[in-house]
Design an enzyme around this catalytic site. Structure first.
Site, PDB file in Angstrom:
ATOM      1  N   HIS A  19     -30.703 106.340 121.788  1.00 53.24           N
ATOM      2  CA  HIS A  19     -29.465 106.842 121.166  1.00 53.24           C
ATOM      3  C   HIS A  19     -29.771 107.444 119.795  1.00 53.24           C
ATOM      4  O   HIS A  19     -29.294 108.533 119.451  1.00 53.24           O
ATOM      5  CB  HIS A  19     -28.461 105.707 120.931  1.00 53.24           C
ATOM      6  N   SER A  32     -28.837 100.602 127.148  1.00 53.62           N
ATOM      7  CA  SER A  32     -28.409  99.368 126.489  1.00 53.62           C
ATOM      8  C   SER A  32     -28.349  98.215 127.483  1.00 53.62           C
ATOM      9  O   SER A  32     -28.748  97.088 127.166  1.00 53.62           O
ATOM     10  CB  SER A  32     -27.030  99.560 125.839  1.00 53.62           C
ATOM     11  N   ARG A  74     -31.373 111.536 130.532  1.00 56.77           N
ATOM     12  CA  ARG A  74     -32.625 110.838 130.830  1.00 56.77           C
ATOM     13  C   ARG A  74     -33.242 111.323 132.126  1.00 56.77           C
ATOM     14  O   ARG A  74     -34.452 111.390 132.256  1.00 56.77           O
ATOM     15  CB  ARG A  74     -32.371 109.329 130.932  1.00 56.77           C
ATOM     16  N   LYS A  83     -14.051  96.421 129.660  1.00 59.76           N
ATOM     17  CA  LYS A  83     -15.425  95.937 129.563  1.00 59.76           C
ATOM     18  C   LYS A  83     -15.547  94.989 128.380  1.00 59.76           C
ATOM     19  O   LYS A  83     -15.066  95.286 127.288  1.00 59.76           O
ATOM     20  CB  LYS A  83     -16.402  97.100 129.360  1.00 59.76           C
TER      21      LYS A  83
END
Length: 169
Positions: free
Chosen positions: A27, A137, A100, A51
């Site tokens: 990040h 993460s 990614r 969440k």
């Protein structure tokens, strides 16, 4: 006021959104690179009430502020709702997202097209540094919870906070 805005020039603004639970070196790499391209980079900690994060939104924002302190053009905020509304409220024309893998592109392209269709906001895709191409993460939290060494994947202050938080649980 001095600078570009006082001279009638509009600052180039972008946003780097995410949950950042916690912020990783991946990040941070994207934020750092965006800070070289834009006059102001807003880091938006997006709130998803459904969440439960490991860190509170306030803790995430504090960690991000600490690890981005060297970039004087980074602003850290939180937002609950649509990212395009965040952009509209702040006159931000661009979203910066790290990619990614091809699987990221499939999802992010749909989001970019939806965001552009809703408000005209553009999305800039930045290829992730290969060093961080596997990093998320969620993966960091999982490995750390099992006692794995993730210190090389996080800024030191974030690693300390993660280890302390996992000890509490």
């Amino acid at each position: 006021m001095t600078g570009p805005e006082s001279e009638g020039l509009q600052l180039r603004r972008a946003v780097c959104p995410g949950s950042f639970d916690p912020i990783t070196n991946g990040h941070l790499d994207i934020i750092a690179r965006a800070s070289k391209l834009y006059d102001v980079v807003h880091v938006a900690v997006m709130i998803n009430k459904s969440k439960q994060g490991l860190f509170t939104v306030e803790e995430r924002m504090d960690l991000i502020r600490r690890v981005t302190a060297e970039y004087d053009n980074v602003v850290v905020e939180s937002h609950h709702g649509l990212l395009v509304d965040f952009c509209k409220e702040r006159d931000i024309p661009a979203i910066v997202k790290g990619l990614r893998a091809v699987s990221d592109f499939d999802y992010e392209l749909q989001m970019a097209q939806m965001n552009n269709g809703l408000t005209g906001v553009e999305t800039l895709f930045v290829p992730t540094n290969p060093t961080y191409s596997f990093l998320s993460s969620s993966l960091v939290k999982e490995v750390a919870a099992w006692g794995g060494d993730v210190s090389h994947l996080l800024p030191p202050t974030v690693h300390e906070a993660l280890v302390a938080r996992l000890r509490e649980k």
